[in-house]
Design a protein around this motif. Structure first.
Motif: not given
Length: 275
Positions: A102, A104, A125-126, A145-146, A150
């Motif tokens: 992932p 971000c 957004k991730t 990931e964010c 997110d």
């Protein structure tokens, strides 16, 4: 173009054309290839959008008296598209594999119409991997990931990029920083550079490891590419979204809440709150 290793990010292109005879009926020509679905471009100076639906030379007229233009890809409908300095818009159908590595990113919200300005037009957004971020024409923010970012709706401002400064190479051409200010999550910088009729691309790279101090200090580099052949001294304002620094702080100090500060050296202190 702005690139992070393995990822194509949101493209901003600035340029100018001069007509020795008249300021009226000016136009720019985009050379489109590989278009299978509509691509939406924005010309931010005149605040207009242009839908590209076919291959070939697409003529975009500018308002009378406008000599500068700023073209940007807003939406590609799941194609991988790039816009180079010669205004060649090239797209291809994107097919990404299923690996989950992932990142971000920050992408434009589809279909947003602003009644008043400024208004949130983008979101964090991730993406499952850099290919998916590429297809979405997203600005890179940070790896992984964010998290707290997110789905956060925000303004159309390029984010600070959280990277390992020790392992990436950044082009920095000469510039003079005239002023700087931080308000909420927005850093505003005023540069003086040589130019007047071409492109100037600035990016803010912030190291993923903060120095242990009170408050923590984040090292940074301002990447700058001057694609302008003119030699006049001009001032250019550039804004950056500092929210990725807040998310990186959460990762480094997971037990900290409330008001926090990260020192950005010459750029000033970034003050924010963590719930």
């Amino acid at each position: 173009m702005k690139y992070f290793p393995g990822i194509l990010l949101m493209i901003a292109l600035t340029g100018c054309k001069f007509d020795s005879n008249s300021d009226s009926n000016k136009s720019i020509t985009v050379k489109a290839t590989g278009i299978t679905k509509p691509v939406l471009l924005s010309e931010s100076i005149s605040n207009t959008t242009h839908e590209i639906t076919r291959d070939g030379n697409i003529v975009i007229k500018l308002p009378d008296g406008q000599k500068m233009y700023h073209l940007e890809i807003l939406k590609t409908n799941q194609q991988s598209c790039g816009l180079d300095l010669q205004l060649a818009l090239t797209c291809s159908e994107g097919v990404c594999d299923t690996r989950y590595e992932p990142v971000c990113g920050k992408e434009p919200l589809a279909g947003v119409q602003c009644v008043t300005t400024p208004c949130p037009t983008d979101r964090y957004k991730t993406y499952g991997n850099v290919c998916e971020a590429d297809i979405a024409n997203a600005w890179f923010a940070l790896s992984g990931e964010c998290g707290g970012l997110d789905e956060l709706a925000t303004f159309h401002i390029e984010p600070a990029q959280i990277v390992d400064l020790a392992v990436i190479s950044i082009l920095v051409e000469p510039y003079q920083l005239k002023s700087k200010s931080i308000e909420d999550d927005t850093l505003t910088l005023l540069f003086e550079v040589a130019g007047g009729c071409g492109t100037h691309e600035f990016s803010l790279y912030v190291d993923s490891d903060f120095n242990e101090s009170a408050p923590p200090q984040a090292n940074y580099t301002i990447g700058y590419q001057n694609q302008d052949d003119c030699e006049a001294m001009v001032e250019i304002e550039k804004q950056f979204d500092l929210a990725p620094i807040k998310e990186n702080f959460r990762r480094l100090f997971p037990n900290e809440t409330g008001n926090q500060t990260v020192n950005l050296g010459e750029l000033g202190n970034y003050v924010f709150s963590i719930d």
